[in-house]
Design an enzyme around this catalytic site. Structure first.
Site, PDB file in Angstrom:
ATOM      1  N   VAL A 148       0.864  -1.181   0.000  1.00 55.17           N
ATOM      2  CA  VAL A 148       0.000   0.000   0.000  1.00 55.17           C
ATOM      3  C   VAL A 148       0.898   1.227   0.000  1.00 55.17           C
ATOM      4  CG1 VAL A 148      -1.663   1.340   1.352  1.00 55.17           C
ATOM      5  CG2 VAL A 148      -1.891  -1.153   1.226  1.00 55.17           C
ATOM      6  N   ALA A 207       4.448   4.136   3.051  1.00 59.34           N
ATOM      7  CA  ALA A 207       3.969   2.920   2.391  1.00 59.34           C
ATOM      8  C   ALA A 207       4.163   1.745   3.342  1.00 59.34           C
ATOM      9  CB  ALA A 207       4.744   2.676   1.094  1.00 59.34           C
ATOM     10  N   LYS A 208       3.593   0.625   3.017  1.00 59.82           N
ATOM     11  CA  LYS A 208       3.826  -0.581   3.814  1.00 59.82           C
ATOM     12  C   LYS A 208       3.469  -1.796   2.973  1.00 59.82           C
ATOM     13  CE  LYS A 208       4.999  -1.565   8.132  1.00 59.82           C
ATOM     14  NZ  LYS A 208       5.723  -0.684   9.064  1.00 59.82           N
ATOM     15  N   GLY A 209       4.131  -2.901   3.257  1.00 55.32           N
ATOM     16  CA  GLY A 209       3.812  -4.140   2.558  1.00 55.32           C
ATOM     17  C   GLY A 209       3.607  -5.262   3.557  1.00 55.32           C
ATOM     18  N   ASP A 268      10.461  -5.044   8.551  1.00 54.83           N
ATOM     19  CA  ASP A 268       9.428  -4.872   9.574  1.00 54.83           C
ATOM     20  C   ASP A 268       9.327  -6.229  10.282  1.00 54.83           C
ATOM     21  OD1 ASP A 268       7.317  -2.791  10.466  1.00 54.83           O
ATOM     22  OD2 ASP A 268       6.140  -4.605  10.289  1.00 54.83           O
TER      23      ASP A 268
END
Ligand code: GLU
Length: 422
Positions: free
Chosen positions: A61, A106-108, A147
């Site tokens: 995202v 953002a992040k995945g 992360d």
């Protein structure tokens, strides 16, 4: 699906709305800043050791590129879901703005328990992740990082997959890499260092003496274990540590070097630790949140302090090393109770800050000594704390709301300058 007050995205949006109202943002301004810009969900087919192909659901995202490229980690965890990734991406946008680095958010995530994969399967999954999302990634478009459940080795596979497909040497496409591959000195402990710096500031403004101050730490992964080490070295007394295996308590202070050594040789778990050194084991992992300590450091996952247990929290300071550990309902309770919360988007911003310094060094092709990185990090964290604390005084709000006020107004100011294309 999350129930009650624990949908991370709804919680994140509640935090946004509260701050946007105080700032008096217009509907158009809210539209430009609030919602994610790009949501991608794919199925990654991955070759397993037994020869079969297994499908894994994966997300990226991009919440905002308003102030810089997308920036944020990739999480490998069995409980990953889209609302969680959307919330984490939003928090990255605001976090980058709070520490004022020129990055978006953002992040995945991948729905997988990485402990169940062999090294080969983990490599196949990581490479496939980068191969699928590569069109949107790049030093000036979106820059992933570690992360929960990912590490420098996974970043090395991301780097190599990008380099092989694009035929470029481009280390700035990903941060948190091994040092030999252009990773920054200081990156592994950076989040925990930021936690230490902000805890020191919080103690200063709360008039709590650092020497011998008692600390409980929930989570003993990268952030929790480094936080335990650094706070212990700084003269604080770590009286409780815990992970999914339980809570381990010693009112006289836990032997932190022994705990670090134990976890290192026990697949990062504290399971069985009570047999090694003098600690009492409490079965319920959640009990650590209710310890009577000066500082509580939630360093695990979201939604730990909720409307169910907020009234039992006794710590004077909560330092949110994890993302989203406190729900808005719990937050209201803590604020009314006078608990000083150093919010996640400030407290754990040391990680993305050194990621930014890594990206800068990669783009220069020139690498700094660790001393320089640590002093830049300390300056950035202390300055951000002071700005948030001043804003909290000015608007008479909690530190969390103040951090959102600082972050959202920075994003909004850039949105105003840029205007709306076409
Ligand atoms: N995953 C970390 C965070 O939540 C670091 C992100 C980064 O370095 O880009 O802040």
């Amino acid at each position: 699906m999350p129930i009650g007050d624990i949908n991370a995205y709804e919680n994140a949006m509640r935090q946004f709305d509260q701050a946007a109202e105080i700032l008096g943002l217009t509907d158009d301004q809210i539209t430009m800043v609030k919602e994610p810009r790009k949501i991608t969900e794919v199925i990654l087919p991955v070759r397993m050791d037994d020869g079969s192909v297994r499908p894994f659901t994966a997300y990226r995202v991009i919440h905002s590129r308003m102030r810089g490229p997308g920036k944020g980690g990739v999480r490998f965890h069995q409980d990953v879901n889209l609302d969680e990734v959307k919330a984490l991406a939003f928090w990255m946008t605001i976090k980058s703005a709070v520490v004022n680095i020129p990055m978006g958010g953002a992040k995945g995530g991948v729905i997988v328990d990485p402990r169940e994969l062999s090294d080969r399967e983990l490599e196949n999954l990581s490479r496939r992740y980068m191969a699928e999302f590569m069109d949107d990634m790049g030093p000036e478009s979106d820059v992933p990082a570690p992360d929960v459940g990912t590490n420098p080795q996974v970043m090395a596979w991301f780097f190599d997959t990008y380099a092989m497909h694009k035929r470029v040497w481009s280390p700035a496409v990903v941060t948190g890499k091994p040092v030999e591959l252009g990773g920054s000195l200081g990156r592994p402990a950076a989040t925990a260092l930021g936690v230490l710096y902000t805890v020191r500031e919080a103690m200063r403004v709360q008039n709590i003496d650092r020497a011998g101050a008692t600390v409980a730490i929930q989570g003993f992964g990268n952030v929790g274990s480094h936080s335990a080490r650094l706070m212990h070295e700084d003269g604080m007394k770590i009286v409780a540590i815990g992970d999914a295996s339980g809570t381990y308590v010693n009112p006289d202070g836990i032997d932190v070097p022994a705990a670090l050594n134990y976890a290192e040789h026990n697949r990062s778990s504290l399971f069985g630790f009570e047999g090694i050194v003098k600690v009492e084991r409490i079965e319920r992992a959640e009990d650590i949140l209710e310890m009577d300590v000066d500082v509580l450091v939630p360093a695990a996952l979201e939604n730990q302090i909720t409307s169910q247990n907020a009234d039992k929290v006794r710590a004077k300071i909560i330092a949110e090393a994890a993302n989203g550990p406190t729900t808005p309902n719990a937050d209201e309770f803590l604020a009314a109770n006078g608990t000083f919360v150093v919010p996640d988007i400030l407290c754990n911003a040391g990680g993305v800050t050194v990621s930014y310094l890594e990206w800068v060094q990669n783009r220069m092709g020139y690498y700094w000594e660790e001393e320089r990185i640590l002093s830049e990090l300390e300056n950035i964290m202390v300055k951000a704390f002071q700005e948030v604390n001043d804003t909290a005084q000015e608007y008479d709000t909690s530190m969390r709301t103040a951090a959102f006020l600082v972050g959202i107004s920075r994003v909004n100011r850039v949105a105003t300058h840029r205007g709306l294309y076409a």
